[in-house]
Scaffold this active site. Structure first.
Site, PDB file in Angstrom:
ATOM      1  N   CYS A  65     166.994 -36.278 105.571  1.00  7.77           N
ATOM      2  CA  CYS A  65     167.795 -37.491 105.809  1.00  7.77           C
ATOM      3  C   CYS A  65     167.316 -38.623 104.898  1.00  7.77           C
ATOM      4  CB  CYS A  65     167.666 -37.944 107.258  1.00  7.77           C
ATOM      5  SG  CYS A  65     168.658 -39.410 107.589  1.00  7.77           S
ATOM      6  N   CYS A  69     164.001 -43.896 109.712  1.00  7.22           N
ATOM      7  CA  CYS A  69     163.649 -44.166 111.113  1.00  7.22           C
ATOM      8  C   CYS A  69     162.229 -43.643 111.366  1.00  7.22           C
ATOM      9  CB  CYS A  69     164.655 -43.498 112.044  1.00  7.22           C
ATOM     10  SG  CYS A  69     166.362 -43.940 111.637  1.00  7.22           S
ATOM     11  N   CYS A  72     161.287 -40.499 113.467  1.00 13.04           N
ATOM     12  CA  CYS A  72     162.062 -39.276 113.280  1.00 13.04           C
ATOM     13  C   CYS A  72     161.413 -38.274 112.333  1.00 13.04           C
ATOM     14  CB  CYS A  72     163.447 -39.631 112.739  1.00 13.04           C
ATOM     15  SG  CYS A  72     164.519 -38.196 112.596  1.00 13.04           S
ATOM     16  N   CYS A 109     176.279 -30.849 122.459  1.00  6.79           N
ATOM     17  CA  CYS A 109     176.092 -32.036 121.618  1.00  6.79           C
ATOM     18  C   CYS A 109     175.846 -31.578 120.180  1.00  6.79           C
ATOM     19  CB  CYS A 109     174.908 -32.840 122.121  1.00  6.79           C
ATOM     20  SG  CYS A 109     175.017 -33.202 123.880  1.00  6.79           S
ATOM     21  N   CYS A 142     180.407 -33.313 122.290  1.00  5.52           N
ATOM     22  CA  CYS A 142     179.998 -34.616 121.772  1.00  5.52           C
ATOM     23  C   CYS A 142     179.668 -34.457 120.291  1.00  5.52           C
ATOM     24  CB  CYS A 142     178.748 -35.086 122.480  1.00  5.52           C
ATOM     25  SG  CYS A 142     177.903 -36.404 121.601  1.00  5.52           S
ATOM     26  N   CYS A 202     178.040 -42.583 124.315  1.00  2.00           N
ATOM     27  CA  CYS A 202     176.715 -42.178 124.799  1.00  2.00           C
ATOM     28  C   CYS A 202     175.708 -42.929 123.940  1.00  2.00           C
ATOM     29  CB  CYS A 202     176.548 -40.685 124.628  1.00  2.00           C
ATOM     30  SG  CYS A 202     174.891 -40.087 125.001  1.00  2.00           S
ATOM     31  N   ARG A 272     170.366 -39.876 131.276  1.00  2.00           N
ATOM     32  CA  ARG A 272     169.934 -38.558 130.833  1.00  2.00           C
ATOM     33  C   ARG A 272     168.454 -38.546 130.502  1.00  2.00           C
ATOM     34  NH1 ARG A 272     173.394 -36.647 126.362  1.00  2.00           N
ATOM     35  NH2 ARG A 272     174.879 -36.979 128.049  1.00  2.00           N
TER      36      ARG A 272
HETATM   37  S1  SF4 Z   1     167.240 -40.745 113.362  1.00  2.00           S
HETATM   38 FE1  SF4 Z   1     166.444 -39.337 111.809  1.00  2.00          FE
HETATM   39  S2  SF4 Z   1     168.204 -38.117 111.160  1.00  2.00           S
HETATM   40 FE2  SF4 Z   1     168.984 -39.940 112.225  1.00  2.00          FE
HETATM   41  S3  SF4 Z   1     169.360 -41.467 110.638  1.00  2.00           S
HETATM   42 FE3  SF4 Z   1     167.296 -41.823 111.400  1.00  2.00          FE
HETATM   43  S4  SF4 Z   1     165.951 -40.634 110.023  1.00  2.00           S
HETATM   44 FE4  SF4 Z   1     168.049 -39.874 109.779  1.00  2.00          FE
END
Ligand code: SF4
Length: 413
Positions: A65, A69, A72, A109, A142, A202, A272
């Site tokens: 990605c 984040c 993550c 999901c 979802c 959600c 949840r």
């Molecule tokens: S949560 Fe993870 S997969 Fe989703 S946008 Fe952020 S870095 Fe990317």
């Protein structure tokens, strides 16, 4: 305890508690924990009886990605040794989903890593949704594909999606400390696009990223304002190879207080119990079923959950029942308010799912000895919660997913 009686009374009338009352729940002591769970349990049973909804995650595209984040394992620069693969084909995704439905899941999901889908991605996910609906007409589907562009929510809805997940994750004031490649406002906008398209929204949070009690209350009050039908509560799984790898600050008691606070602030919403429950709640998971009315069956996007059979046994042993397709999830008034057309509002189809990866929490304030029922506006609320200490670092419980979607191994369901 006046606080709890007041909160139960408000929860049964769907009246919003004050911020001070929400903060006071987080400040209760371990000695008061069962009173807190019992009180929030009354609100849970008022709106959802003893039903537990099962949801099943299918990771359509893992890792790689461009977003950052910090919680993550799929983020830009992540060193976590997770599965990395590009889009599953509709039949592969449908096969993965079928395992979850066979295991008792009512929702599937569909999740893909990434900032947001291209129009071509929306086409391929639409084919996947159609393939799943063809095989399981009663299943709720979802989509959780990141930030949406104009018209994409409508197209997913037209393809048969019932809901869209996009979590706020944390408070607006601290969002920039967690992610710099998109904004809190971007996330709110995507949830509102989904709602405008008639999808069941959600949207939830990740606790345990070092936030303060005030931050937690902020994000839950913002969720109440946004009014999604389901609120996933994740507890951070501190993945090695991510910036939050050392953020072990949750105890099972703290996680239960957070769930109780969410139940009191969002009394009639599907709460949840999402990622991180096995890692942080451990043997107290059954107590959490008195607060949350929904869980994920099987594995998470990049980490493994407990065996599906163990979840079904836990639900039965705790005196709850798996919610069947014949039962409508949401209370009558929410269906009336939302109008027909979106799964969770009528028996049969619906969906929702948690953010891309699970979350964490903190031990009681500072000394570990919480003051009983913190007074309104207690300054403890603003303090980032101190780490729960090294003994909280249960890295032994974090298992990177090596089965199911994207592999040749049978999924956990
Ligand atoms: S949560 Fe993870 S997969 Fe989703 S946008 Fe952020 S870095 Fe990317």
């Amino acid at each position: 305890m006046d606080l709890l009686n007041t909160l139960v009374d408000k929860g049964l009338r769907r009246e919003l508690p004050t911020r001070e009352e929400a903060l006071a729940v987080l400040a209760t002591s371990d000695d008061e924990l069962l009173d807190v769970v019992a009180a929030a349990g009354k609100v849970r049973r008022q709106w959802f009886g003893r039903r537990v909804k099962l949801n099943y995650l299918v990771n359509l595209k893992s890792g790689l990605c461009p977003e950052d984040c910090s919680y993550c394992s799929q983020r830009l620069g992540s060193k976590a040794e997770i599965l990395k693969y590009t889009w599953l084909k509709p039949d592969q995704a449908s096969e993965a989903a079928a395992a979850g439905v066979a295991g008792g899941a009512k929702r599937v999901c569909l999740v893909a890593s990434g900032r947001g889908p291209t129009d071509r991605d929306v086409d391929r996910v639409s084919k996947t949704i159609e393939a799943i609906k063809e095989q399981n007409e009663d299943v709720e589907v979802c989509a959780c594909l990141g930030l949406l562009s104009s018209g994409q929510a409508d197209r997913l809805r037209a393809a048969g999606a019932d809901a869209y997940n996009h979590n706020l994750n944390t408070s607006e004031s601290t969002y920039g400390e967690i992610t710099t490649t998109h904004t809190y406002a971007d996330r709110v906008d995507t949830v509102q696009q989904a709602q405008a398209a008639g999808l069941s929204a959600c949207s939830g949070l990740i606790a345990g990223m070092g936030e303060s009690d005030a931050d937690l209350v902020d994000v839950v009050f913002s969720l109440r304002d946004l009014d999604p039908d389901s609120v996933p509560v994740n507890f951070l799984i501190p993945f090695e190879g991510t910036p939050l790898a050392k953020e072990w600050n949750l105890t099972p008691q703290r996680a239960l207080r957070i769930l109780a606070m969410v139940r009191f602030v969002c009394p009639d919403v599907e709460v949840r119990l999402a990622g991180g429950r096995e890692v942080h709640l451990r043997s107290l998971q059954p107590l959490a079923l008195h607060l949350a009315n929904s869980i994920f069956l099987g594995d998470y996007l990049t980490s493994e959950g407990q065996a599906g059979k163990a979840d079904l046994d836990m639900i039965a042993d705790a005196g709850f029942e798996v919610e069947g397709a014949d039962k409508v999830t949401l209370p009558e008034h929410r269906r009336a308010e939302a109008g027909a057309g979106c799964g969770s509002h009528e028996a049969g189809a619906s969906a929702g799912c948690g953010s891309h990866e699970g979350g964490g929490g903190c031990g009681p304030c500072g000394s570990g000895e919480a003051e009983p029922v913190a007074a309104a506006g207690s300054d403890a609320a603003a303090e980032p919660v101190a780490a729960a200490g090294n003994d909280a670092a249960r890295t032994d419980l974090v298992a990177v997913r090596r089965r199911g979607a994207g592999t040749d191994l049978a999924p956990n369901a």
